[in-house]
Design a protein around this motif. Structure first.
Motif, PDB file in Angstrom:
ATOM      1  N   SER A   1      41.093  38.091  49.831  1.00 60.42           N
ATOM      2  CA  SER A   1      40.042  37.085  49.994  1.00 60.42           C
ATOM      3  C   SER A   1      39.909  36.604  51.426  1.00 60.42           C
ATOM      4  O   SER A   1      38.870  36.065  51.809  1.00 60.42           O
ATOM      5  N   ASN A   2      40.975  36.776  52.232  1.00 66.24           N
ATOM      6  CA  ASN A   2      40.926  36.344  53.629  1.00 66.24           C
ATOM      7  C   ASN A   2      41.961  37.108  54.431  1.00 66.24           C
ATOM      8  O   ASN A   2      42.820  37.807  53.878  1.00 66.24           O
ATOM      9  N   VAL A   3      41.901  36.959  55.748  1.00 65.28           N
ATOM     10  CA  VAL A   3      42.756  37.749  56.623  1.00 65.28           C
ATOM     11  C   VAL A   3      44.215  37.341  56.512  1.00 65.28           C
ATOM     12  O   VAL A   3      45.120  38.188  56.634  1.00 65.28           O
ATOM     13  N   ALA A   4      44.512  36.064  56.255  1.00 61.01           N
ATOM     14  CA  ALA A   4      45.905  35.626  56.144  1.00 61.01           C
ATOM     15  C   ALA A   4      46.601  36.322  54.981  1.00 61.01           C
ATOM     16  O   ALA A   4      47.762  36.754  55.101  1.00 61.01           O
TER      17      ALA A   4
ATOM     18  N   ASN B   1      33.545  32.085  43.833  1.00 58.85           N
ATOM     19  CA  ASN B   1      35.001  32.193  43.921  1.00 58.85           C
ATOM     20  C   ASN B   1      35.339  32.871  45.237  1.00 58.85           C
ATOM     21  O   ASN B   1      34.443  33.292  45.975  1.00 58.85           O
ATOM     22  N   SER B   2      36.612  33.008  45.537  1.00 59.20           N
ATOM     23  CA  SER B   2      37.017  33.503  46.858  1.00 59.20           C
ATOM     24  C   SER B   2      36.719  34.983  47.072  1.00 59.20           C
ATOM     25  O   SER B   2      36.879  35.494  48.183  1.00 59.20           O
ATOM     26  N   GLY B   3      36.271  35.685  46.020  1.00 59.71           N
ATOM     27  CA  GLY B   3      35.990  37.096  46.182  1.00 59.71           C
ATOM     28  C   GLY B   3      34.563  37.502  45.899  1.00 59.71           C
ATOM     29  O   GLY B   3      34.229  38.687  45.978  1.00 59.71           O
ATOM     30  N   SER B   4      33.699  36.548  45.577  1.00 62.93           N
ATOM     31  CA  SER B   4      32.332  36.903  45.181  1.00 62.93           C
ATOM     32  C   SER B   4      31.390  36.977  46.384  1.00 62.93           C
ATOM     33  O   SER B   4      31.683  36.459  47.457  1.00 62.93           O
TER      34      SER B   4
END
Length: 347
Positions: free
Chosen positions: A98-101, A168-171
């Motif tokens: 969902s993100n680079v971290a 959501n964090s992936g949509s």
């Protein structure tokens, strides 16, 4: 030949279409089964395989070497981390996380554990992308000035898949179609110096982004990436202009369509585009101006899986590395920031 015993985390479209047929074809893999929550479908296609009742049953199965994390994007980090902690290699669908971290954490964990972690960027093995790469490798266009990649559709209707249309964090299109063309750009041109992005909602009643226009800044070139759902008449999917010439290629890879109708991949004729889909090369070679159609190379997602096999068995680098996945997430995170701030973001 050493067998890599493999399990899927779902048997929906991606498991049925993009993974199982190639794992079955490759002699180095043994597909054991899939985690299936409600619908038990895998045994309809592969009666000898197992429908795992839970994620934990896969993690606890000592015989499983490799797990394919092909679940909704917002679950990728959690599931992939647990797979690695269980001592198993992993293939993770795009978007990687969902993100680079999250992506960086998985990359570090895999290295610490001595495990192979690969992102399923199968579109590198599309016929048209392979052809574009050949044109660039042969330097037929001279120094590249600009390129534009499209992943366009005409589909104003919302997806029936709830996770794709729920916030959501992936949509959203940035993490759905975006990773395909972002990865292709980084694969061909490397990581840019800066990113500018315009991300919008264009469909009625949509809650998630469905249009993107990303500009990648390189020292001497610009690469534009576009995707949207209101393109009834498609643009060329790949346009590359250099100081000697241009190459234009429409999207013509047949693999997904053939897999959807149940055709089985092979190692000879698979991934052959229909005639009439050739790209157009207009350039100068040895002082002579040419303008001609270029035969399209064959595509084959088998080569991705063979790369995974070689990485696990023979210690070679993954065909798409965790760092590749991190780099795509860097672009996605920068695009989100750019869209919010309406300015270019330096990397």
């Amino acid at each position: 030949m050493q067998k890599i015993k493999t399990a899927l985390l779902s048997y929906g479209m991606s498991g049925k279409i993009f993974h199982a047929p190639f794992l079955e074809l490759h002699p180095g893999f043994e597909l054991l089964g899939s985690w299936e929550r409600s619908k038990k479908l895998i045994q309809e296609d592969y009666p000898e395989l197992k429908s795992f009742p839970s994620f934990e049953s896969i993690l606890e199965d000592k015989s499983i070497d490799l797990v394919v994390v092909n679940t909704p994007i917002d679950t990728h980090f959690e599931y992939a981390k647990k797979v690695l902690l269980a001592g198993k290699h992993a293939i993770v669908e795009k978007a990687f996380t969902s993100n680079v971290a999250e992506a960086q954490e998985l990359a570090v964990l895999a290295k610490e554990k001595g495990l192979k972690l690969s992102v399923f960027q199968n579109r590198r093995w599309d016929s048209e992308l392979k052809t574009v790469k050949k044109i660039l490798d042969e330097k037929l266009l001279g120094e590249i000035v600009e390129a534009e990649f499209h992943f366009d559709r005409y589909n104003p209707v919302l997806s029936p898949k709830v996770h794709k249309e729920t916030i959501n964090s992936g949509s959203g299109i940035l993490k759905d179609l975006g990773p395909h063309i972002i990865d292709q750009a980084l694969y061909l041109f490397g990581v840019p110096n800066a990113v500018f992005a315009d991300i919008r909602i264009t469909r009625a009643h949509s809650l998630v982004d469905d249009y993107l226009d990303i500009l990648l800044f390189y020292s001497d070139a610009r690469v534009r990436l576009k995707a949207g759902f209101f393109v009834r008449e498609p643009n060329p999917s790949y346009v590359v202009h250099g100081k000697k010439g241009s190459f234009l290629k429409s999207r013509g890879d047949v693999q997904e369509d053939e897999l959807k109708v149940g055709k089985k991949p092979n190692l000879t004729t698979w991934g052959t585009e229909q005639e009439g889909q050739e790209g157009l090369l207009h350039t100068e070679i040895d002082g002579k101006i040419i303008r001609e159609k270029v035969p399209t190379l064959q595509g084959n997602y088998y080569d991705y899986f063979d790369g995974v096999y070689q990485s696990i068995v023979n210690g070679k680098s993954e065909p798409v590395t965790a760092q590749d996945g991190v780099n795509v997430m860097r672009i996605i995170d920068a695009a989100i920031q750019s869209n919010e701030q309406r300015k270019a973001i330096n990397l």
